[in-house]
Scaffold this motif. Structure first.
Motif, PDB file in Angstrom:
ATOM      1  N   LYS A 203       0.855  -1.297  -0.021  1.00 33.58           N
ATOM      2  CA  LYS A 203      -0.104   0.029   0.013  1.00 33.58           C
ATOM      3  C   LYS A 203       0.698   1.339  -0.108  1.00 33.58           C
ATOM      4  CE  LYS A 203      -3.908  -2.267   2.315  1.00 33.58           C
ATOM      5  NZ  LYS A 203      -4.850  -2.185   3.555  1.00 33.58           N
ATOM      6  N   THR A 204       1.871   1.183  -0.603  1.00 29.53           N
ATOM      7  CA  THR A 204       2.937   2.352  -0.816  1.00 29.53           C
ATOM      8  C   THR A 204       2.970   2.516  -2.537  1.00 29.53           C
ATOM      9  OG1 THR A 204       3.757   1.691   1.318  1.00 29.53           O
ATOM     10  CG2 THR A 204       5.345   3.145  -0.265  1.00 29.53           C
ATOM     11  N   ILE A 205       3.048   3.847  -2.465  1.00 31.93           N
ATOM     12  CA  ILE A 205       3.303   4.464  -3.965  1.00 31.93           C
ATOM     13  C   ILE A 205       4.608   5.070  -4.092  1.00 31.93           C
ATOM     14  CG2 ILE A 205       2.464   6.179  -5.700  1.00 31.93           C
ATOM     15  CD1 ILE A 205      -0.213   5.757  -4.550  1.00 31.93           C
ATOM     16  N   TYR A 206       5.400   4.811  -4.908  1.00 32.21           N
ATOM     17  CA  TYR A 206       6.605   5.314  -5.427  1.00 32.21           C
ATOM     18  C   TYR A 206       6.566   6.346  -6.383  1.00 32.21           C
ATOM     19  CZ  TYR A 206       8.297   1.648  -2.080  1.00 32.21           C
ATOM     20  OH  TYR A 206       8.355   0.843  -1.026  1.00 32.21           O
ATOM     21  N   ILE A 207       7.069   7.691  -6.241  1.00 27.92           N
ATOM     22  CA  ILE A 207       6.999   8.690  -6.982  1.00 27.92           C
ATOM     23  C   ILE A 207       8.253   9.478  -6.795  1.00 27.92           C
ATOM     24  CG2 ILE A 207       6.045  10.714  -8.046  1.00 27.92           C
ATOM     25  CD1 ILE A 207       3.377   9.809  -7.245  1.00 27.92           C
ATOM     26  N   ASN A 208       9.172   9.570  -7.653  1.00 25.92           N
ATOM     27  CA  ASN A 208      10.446  10.377  -7.788  1.00 25.92           C
ATOM     28  C   ASN A 208      11.145  10.243  -6.408  1.00 25.92           C
ATOM     29  OD1 ASN A 208      12.033  12.454  -9.065  1.00 25.92           O
ATOM     30  ND2 ASN A 208      11.351  14.093  -7.649  1.00 25.92           N
ATOM     31  N   GLN A 209      11.227   8.920  -5.995  1.00 25.54           N
ATOM     32  CA  GLN A 209      12.096   8.459  -4.813  1.00 25.54           C
ATOM     33  C   GLN A 209      11.322   8.705  -3.569  1.00 25.54           C
ATOM     34  OE1 GLN A 209      15.841  10.161  -5.329  1.00 25.54           O
ATOM     35  NE2 GLN A 209      16.739   8.659  -6.783  1.00 25.54           N
ATOM     36  N   GLN A 210       9.954   9.185  -3.625  1.00 28.09           N
ATOM     37  CA  GLN A 210       9.252   9.471  -2.421  1.00 28.09           C
ATOM     38  C   GLN A 210       8.369   8.456  -2.285  1.00 28.09           C
ATOM     39  OE1 GLN A 210       9.711  12.043  -0.311  1.00 28.09           O
ATOM     40  NE2 GLN A 210      11.382  12.495  -1.447  1.00 28.09           N
ATOM     41  N   GLU A 211       8.181   7.731  -1.169  1.00 26.77           N
ATOM     42  CA  GLU A 211       7.103   7.059  -0.782  1.00 26.77           C
ATOM     43  C   GLU A 211       5.617   7.519  -0.054  1.00 26.77           C
ATOM     44  OE1 GLU A 211       8.821   4.029   2.370  1.00 26.77           O
ATOM     45  OE2 GLU A 211      10.439   3.785   0.914  1.00 26.77           O
ATOM     46  N   ILE A 212       4.487   7.117  -0.840  1.00 25.94           N
ATOM     47  CA  ILE A 212       3.472   7.985  -0.397  1.00 25.94           C
ATOM     48  C   ILE A 212       2.488   6.828  -0.061  1.00 25.94           C
ATOM     49  CG2 ILE A 212       1.237   9.249  -1.449  1.00 25.94           C
ATOM     50  CD1 ILE A 212       3.498  10.550  -3.404  1.00 25.94           C
ATOM     51  N   PRO A 213       1.976   6.867   1.180  1.00 27.84           N
ATOM     52  CA  PRO A 213       0.924   5.646   1.450  1.00 27.84           C
ATOM     53  C   PRO A 213      -0.430   5.765   0.969  1.00 27.84           C
ATOM     54  CG  PRO A 213       0.989   7.571   3.247  1.00 27.84           C
ATOM     55  CD  PRO A 213       1.900   8.049   2.224  1.00 27.84           C
ATOM     56  N   VAL A 214      -0.982   4.701   0.769  1.00 30.30           N
ATOM     57  CA  VAL A 214      -2.479   4.550   0.287  1.00 30.30           C
ATOM     58  C   VAL A 214      -3.253   4.208   1.563  1.00 30.30           C
ATOM     59  CG1 VAL A 214      -4.193   3.472  -1.178  1.00 30.30           C
ATOM     60  CG2 VAL A 214      -1.831   3.715  -1.936  1.00 30.30           C
ATOM     61  N   SER A 215      -4.002   4.951   1.936  1.00 25.67           N
ATOM     62  CA  SER A 215      -4.989   4.768   3.169  1.00 25.67           C
ATOM     63  C   SER A 215      -6.081   3.957   2.890  1.00 25.67           C
ATOM     64  CB  SER A 215      -5.520   6.172   3.744  1.00 25.67           C
ATOM     65  OG  SER A 215      -6.341   6.541   3.111  1.00 25.67           O
ATOM     66  N   ALA A 216      -6.696   3.327   3.908  1.00 23.44           N
ATOM     67  CA  ALA A 216      -7.890   2.400   3.764  1.00 23.44           C
ATOM     68  C   ALA A 216      -9.123   3.021   3.015  1.00 23.44           C
ATOM     69  CB  ALA A 216      -8.142   1.956   5.409  1.00 23.44           C
ATOM     70  N   SER A 217      -9.355   4.307   3.410  1.00 23.25           N
ATOM     71  CA  SER A 217     -10.436   5.096   2.946  1.00 23.25           C
ATOM     72  C   SER A 217     -10.201   5.098   1.392  1.00 23.25           C
ATOM     73  CB  SER A 217     -10.335   6.303   3.448  1.00 23.25           C
ATOM     74  OG  SER A 217     -10.588   6.308   4.872  1.00 23.25           O
ATOM     75  N   TYR A 218      -9.373   5.144   0.725  1.00 23.47           N
ATOM     76  CA  TYR A 218      -8.995   5.712  -0.620  1.00 23.47           C
ATOM     77  C   TYR A 218      -8.506   4.183  -1.564  1.00 23.47           C
ATOM     78  CZ  TYR A 218      -9.547  10.369   0.967  1.00 23.47           C
ATOM     79  OH  TYR A 218      -9.995  11.501   1.491  1.00 23.47           O
ATOM     80  N   GLU A 219      -8.110   3.076  -0.851  1.00 17.79           N
ATOM     81  CA  GLU A 219      -7.379   2.141  -1.421  1.00 17.79           C
ATOM     82  C   GLU A 219      -8.291   1.323  -2.548  1.00 17.79           C
ATOM     83  OE1 GLU A 219      -6.676  -1.751   0.789  1.00 17.79           O
ATOM     84  OE2 GLU A 219      -7.231  -0.719   2.382  1.00 17.79           O
ATOM     85  N   THR A 220      -9.771   1.082  -2.019  1.00 14.81           N
ATOM     86  CA  THR A 220     -10.525   0.363  -3.007  1.00 14.81           C
ATOM     87  C   THR A 220     -10.468   1.180  -4.406  1.00 14.81           C
ATOM     88  OG1 THR A 220     -11.770  -0.320  -1.236  1.00 14.81           O
ATOM     89  CG2 THR A 220     -12.953  -0.376  -3.275  1.00 14.81           C
ATOM     90  N   THR A 221     -10.887   2.661  -4.241  1.00 16.38           N
ATOM     91  CA  THR A 221     -10.775   3.193  -5.698  1.00 16.38           C
ATOM     92  C   THR A 221      -9.490   3.407  -6.309  1.00 16.38           C
ATOM     93  OG1 THR A 221     -12.404   4.792  -4.540  1.00 16.38           O
ATOM     94  CG2 THR A 221     -11.586   5.578  -6.332  1.00 16.38           C
ATOM     95  N   PHE A 222      -8.544   3.322  -5.519  1.00 20.17           N
ATOM     96  CA  PHE A 222      -7.079   3.497  -6.179  1.00 20.17           C
ATOM     97  C   PHE A 222      -6.825   2.109  -6.786  1.00 20.17           C
ATOM     98  CE2 PHE A 222      -2.545   2.587  -5.757  1.00 20.17           C
ATOM     99  CZ  PHE A 222      -2.103   3.561  -6.731  1.00 20.17           C
ATOM    100  N   PHE A 223      -7.005   1.015  -6.352  1.00 18.23           N
ATOM    101  CA  PHE A 223      -6.577  -0.320  -6.871  1.00 18.23           C
ATOM    102  C   PHE A 223      -7.454  -0.724  -7.846  1.00 18.23           C
ATOM    103  CE2 PHE A 223      -4.125  -0.485  -2.969  1.00 18.23           C
ATOM    104  CZ  PHE A 223      -2.832  -0.951  -3.577  1.00 18.23           C
ATOM    105  N   ALA A 224      -8.804   0.012  -7.795  1.00 21.23           N
ATOM    106  CA  ALA A 224      -9.777  -0.365  -8.764  1.00 21.23           C
ATOM    107  C   ALA A 224      -9.119   0.171 -10.340  1.00 21.23           C
ATOM    108  CB  ALA A 224     -11.032  -0.064  -8.794  1.00 21.23           C
TER     109      ALA A 224
END
Length: 229
Positions: A203-224
């Motif tokens: 549940k971690t996004i990597y952009i430009n060497q930064q780690e960005i968490p995906v929270s439970a509230s948004y993970e369903t929409t994001f992974f869909a």
């Protein structure tokens, strides 16, 4: 929604415009002015989409005011004098309303402006934003945005190969300005550019060497969304 202001030296005329705008969903009349210099100062600081402009004013005519606008803007002229119509349209006015203005005629003019605004946005695909920061309006290319980080009442806009911009605005207000097909909120404090995602691990996004968490509230929409890509 169209952002608009109105300039007319007669307060009752502005009250009518305000009441009409309140009845239409696609336009937000943000400010009204009786003095041309005040309207011009506002436009230099706060770009809008549409100007309701009286022609016959004491300090400067609406025609001359239109010629001095600081940026391209749709104009709907309002006046009691029909002889100005031809000159108004030579300035590529969106419409021309003759006083006293009926609501039906006003609605037609706004619908025309909305169609024009929508067409322009589709063609330009919102290539850039103007963000207020450091007492200035800063132009940001949308394609350069990596991600946005929320910090209380402030946002940090992380931009590719550029200095991070700190702006006083909400996540919601900025997300509304961004193309919904290109950006997604993944956390209470993060919006990411979909095209800038390098990889996703757990549940971690990597952009430009930064780690960005995906929270439970948004993970369903994001992974869909990722599964559609």
């Amino acid at each position: 929604m169209i952002k608009a202001i109105a300039l007319d030296d007669e307060p009752p005329a502005l009250e009518i415009l305000q009441s009409f705008c309140n009845r239409i969903d696609c336009v937000d009349l943000q400010k009204t002015f009786t003095k041309s210099e005040d309207a011009l100062k506002y436009l230099k600081k706060y770009p809008v989409d549409l100007l309701f402009l009286d022609i016959n004013m004491p300090a400067i005519s609406g025609i001359d005011f239109c010629k001095n606008l600081p940026h391209k803007i749709m104009v709907i002229f309002t006046t009691a004098y029909s002889e100005y119509a031809v000159e108004g349209f030579t300035l590529s006015a969106t419409d021309y309303l003759l006083k006293p203005i009926s609501f039906i005629r006003f609605e037609q003019a706004v619908e025309r402006a909305f169609a024009q605004w929508k067409s322009q946005n589709q063609n330009q695909e919102q290539q850039y934003l103007f963000i207020r920061a450091d007492y200035s309006l800063i132009k940001i290319l949308i394609s350069d945005i990596l991600y946005i980080e929320g910090l209380d009442d402030y946002l940090k806009i992380h931009i590719q190969n550029q200095k991070t911009i700190v702006a006083r605005m909400t996540m919601k207000s900025l997300l509304e300005k961004l193309p919904e097909t290109e950006f997604i909120r993944v956390h209470r404090s993060f919006i990411v550019s979909i095209s800038k995602i390098e990889k996703v691990r757990n549940k971690t996004i990597y952009i430009n060497q930064q780690e960005i968490p995906v929270s439970a509230s948004y993970e369903t929409t994001f992974f869909a969304l990722l599964n559609k890509e």
